[in-house]
Design a protein around this motif. Structure first.
Motif, PDB file in Angstrom:
ATOM      1  N   ARG A  81       0.825  -1.213   0.000  1.00 14.44           N
ATOM      2  CA  ARG A  81       0.000   0.000   0.000  1.00 14.44           C
ATOM      3  C   ARG A  81       0.856   1.259   0.000  1.00 14.44           C
ATOM      4  O   ARG A  81       0.557   2.224  -0.719  1.00 14.44           O
ATOM      5  N   GLU A  82       1.921   1.262   0.777  1.00 15.80           N
ATOM      6  CA  GLU A  82       2.804   2.430   0.788  1.00 15.80           C
ATOM      7  C   GLU A  82       3.530   2.567  -0.547  1.00 15.80           C
ATOM      8  O   GLU A  82       3.714   3.683  -1.058  1.00 15.80           O
ATOM      9  N   ALA A  83       3.954   1.450  -1.118  1.00 13.41           N
ATOM     10  CA  ALA A  83       4.605   1.494  -2.431  1.00 13.41           C
ATOM     11  C   ALA A  83       3.654   2.061  -3.479  1.00 13.41           C
ATOM     12  O   ALA A  83       4.057   2.875  -4.323  1.00 13.41           O
ATOM     13  N   ALA A  84       2.399   1.646  -3.440  1.00 17.49           N
ATOM     14  CA  ALA A  84       1.408   2.129  -4.408  1.00 17.49           C
ATOM     15  C   ALA A  84       1.243   3.640  -4.310  1.00 17.49           C
ATOM     16  O   ALA A  84       1.127   4.336  -5.334  1.00 17.49           O
ATOM     17  N   VAL A  85       1.250   4.170  -3.101  1.00 10.39           N
ATOM     18  CA  VAL A  85       1.144   5.620  -2.915  1.00 10.39           C
ATOM     19  C   VAL A  85       2.345   6.316  -3.541  1.00 10.39           C
ATOM     20  O   VAL A  85       2.213   7.308  -4.279  1.00 10.39           O
ATOM     21  N   ASN A  86       3.548   5.799  -3.282  1.00 12.34           N
ATOM     22  CA  ASN A  86       4.762   6.409  -3.834  1.00 12.34           C
ATOM     23  C   ASN A  86       4.762   6.379  -5.358  1.00 12.34           C
ATOM     24  O   ASN A  86       5.155   7.349  -6.019  1.00 12.34           O
ATOM     25  N   ILE A  87       4.356   5.256  -5.912  1.00 12.19           N
ATOM     26  CA  ILE A  87       4.322   5.106  -7.374  1.00 12.19           C
ATOM     27  C   ILE A  87       3.307   6.069  -7.985  1.00 12.19           C
ATOM     28  O   ILE A  87       3.564   6.714  -9.012  1.00 12.19           O
ATOM     29  N   ARG A  88       2.164   6.188  -7.345  1.00 10.73           N
ATOM     30  CA  ARG A  88       1.127   7.074  -7.866  1.00 10.73           C
ATOM     31  C   ARG A  88       1.585   8.542  -7.815  1.00 10.73           C
ATOM     32  O   ARG A  88       1.401   9.295  -8.772  1.00 10.73           O
ATOM     33  N   MET A 136       3.430  -1.374 -11.115  1.00  9.89           N
ATOM     34  CA  MET A 136       4.186  -0.573 -12.074  1.00  9.89           C
ATOM     35  C   MET A 136       3.494  -0.482 -13.425  1.00  9.89           C
ATOM     36  O   MET A 136       3.706   0.474 -14.188  1.00  9.89           O
ATOM     37  N   ASN A 137       2.676  -1.459 -13.767  1.00  8.89           N
ATOM     38  CA  ASN A 137       1.908  -1.407 -15.012  1.00  8.89           C
ATOM     39  C   ASN A 137       0.577  -0.692 -14.828  1.00  8.89           C
ATOM     40  O   ASN A 137       0.172   0.122 -15.646  1.00  8.89           O
ATOM     41  N   VAL A 138      -0.105  -1.005 -13.748  1.00  6.37           N
ATOM     42  CA  VAL A 138      -1.480  -0.536 -13.569  1.00  6.37           C
ATOM     43  C   VAL A 138      -1.533   0.943 -13.205  1.00  6.37           C
ATOM     44  O   VAL A 138      -2.341   1.703 -13.758  1.00  6.37           O
ATOM     45  N   ILE A 139      -0.699   1.378 -12.278  1.00  6.32           N
ATOM     46  CA  ILE A 139      -0.843   2.730 -11.751  1.00  6.32           C
ATOM     47  C   ILE A 139      -0.595   3.811 -12.805  1.00  6.32           C
ATOM     48  O   ILE A 139      -1.377   4.772 -12.904  1.00  6.32           O
TER      49      ILE A 139
END
Length: 430
Positions: A81-88, A136-139
């Motif tokens: 979840r934290e990685a997703a925030v950073n990527i976004r 990395m693909n979806v966001i």
């Protein structure tokens, strides 16, 4: 790990994709799915994955996704979840917008951006499952505004238990609503051409084995693709101020991906090179994936001795590596001279896995020297652009004769007459 002088080094890269037999097999699979649809999709899934499915069971259910959450540990959920925030957050900064330019003569020129409507994301199984690649693909596609994102993954990424629950959870956390248990060349063909169960997409993204790569190349044109990814690569530029253990660990972080991954150290210090070589051997023996990493290091690994860091930068620009780490006394000193690299990691604490998982930049990066002309996956990959032209009467009267001249120079008389008829009418001719 071989130590070699810069003038004697040549990176061994695979220039051909697949054997004739592999290419033929992929062409047959793709054509069968294109013409037969679900029947071929199910047949090849049973043949290559050992899983017998029905068309009705291809789509992953909400109940399966809910059950997957019960199988993943809390630490993973927090990290993803934290990685997703950073990527976004990182990819939000890449957004671009439509624009229009109204000129004094009334002409309007511009560019209109629209997201792709439907994108397919391939998530591999095999030697390892990669939930991080889902993000990395979806966001970036979501940030671009793609309304329909579909994921495919082989039906046994988690072994006999079915799809790896970590992949399902990562996809759910990224916001994917449509997932299918199918992989290989047959999944790529289904995404490209559509079947009764899987509607076609506009673009296919994501890594896979050689059959997936060949299938993506085969369907390109019917759909867009992100790239034909080769084996992972890392180059480390280091001087004697770097930590031997850090450098060795980072080289092995890529070597463990697969037997054809390349891990290369560039240094002006022979004693430092000897130290890294010994440390690589020590750390290799401790790795669970030691056989894979050892073959990578033996076949594609190298330590290049250069006369200076400046010479090392020249080697880097020729190699155009996927990942570049600069571990020198002053990494920023060399950044401006790097022309070709997919992702650049600066300093002792910017280990390549920081980028792979958590920092925010995309980890799907050009390989095989293609960083000379291509970029990591980004928001633009999921946008299409339309040019806008609203020419005014004044502009046509001013420039029409020049347009006619150019058209007739190319032998395209109808082009010229399409302008000429307007000029004659507006100038009061017949």
């Amino acid at each position: 790990m071989r130590i070699i002088a810069a003038d004697r080094f040549e990176l061994k890269r695979e220039v051909e994709y697949g054997t004739p037999e592999q290419n033929q097999a992929v062409r047959e699979i793709v054509e069968a799915v294109r013409t037969e649809g679900d029947a071929a999709l199910l047949r090849y899934t049973e043949r290559h994955d050992g899983v017998r499915l029905q068309a009705a069971s291809l789509r992953v259910t909400e109940a399966e996704i809910t059950a997957a959450y019960d199988k993943v540990d809390a630490a993973f959920l927090t990290a993803i979840r934290e990685a997703a925030v950073n990527i976004r957050v990182f990819h939000e900064k890449q957004k671009r917008y439509s624009w229009m330019d109204l000129q004094p003569d009334g002409t309007l020129l511009g560019q209109m951006l629209r997201p792709l409507k439907r994108v397919g994301v391939y998530v591999p199984g095999g030697k390892a499952a990669y939930p991080s690649s889902v993000l990395m693909n979806v966001i970036p596609a979501q940030v671009a505004g793609v309304p329909e994102i579909v994921m495919v993954t082989p039906p046994a990424t988690g072994g006999k238990e079915g799809i790896d629950p970590y992949i399902l959870v990562a996809a759910a956390e990224a916001g994917v609503k449509e997932m299918y248990r199918v992989g290989g060349a047959q999944a790529v063909a289904a995404l490209a051409y559509g079947t009764a169960s899987i509607p076609p997409v506009d673009k296919i993204c994501g890594p896979g084995n050689i059959y997936v790569a060949l299938a993506k190349r085969t369907v390109f044109g019917a759909v867009d693709i992100d790239s034909i990814a080769g084996p992972s690569e890392i180059v480390v530029l280091a001087d004697e101020t770097a930590d031997v253990g850090y450098v060795a660990a980072d080289l092995l972080s890529q070597a463990e991906h697969d037997e054809m991954a390349s891990a290369i150290l560039i240094t002006p210090s022979a004693s430092f090179a000897d130290g890294v070589k010994a440390e690589v051997e020590r750390q290799l023996a401790l790795l669970p994936r030691e056989p894979i990493a050892r073959k990578s290091i033996d076949d594609y690994g190298a330590i290049i001795i250069v006369g200076s860091l400046q010479e090392g930068v020249g080697v880097i620009n020729r190699l155009a590596p996927e990942h570049l780490e600069i571990m020198t006394a002053d990494p920023m000193e060399w950044l401006g001279q790097i022309e070709n690299a997919g992702a650049i990691f600066l300093g002792a604490y910017s280990s390549e896995p920081v980028g792979d998982y958590f920092a925010g930049p995309n980890h799907i990066i050009p390989t095989n020297g293609t960083a000379r002309f291509s970029s990591p996956v980004n928001v633009d990959d999921f946008l299409k652009k339309s040019s806008l032209i609203r020419y005014s009467k004044e502009a046509l009267l001013a420039n029409g004769d020049k347009i006619i001249t150019l058209a007739r120079h190319e032998g395209l008389e109808a082009h010229a007459r399409a302008i000429e008829i307007r000029l004659e009418r507006e100038r009061g001719g017949n």
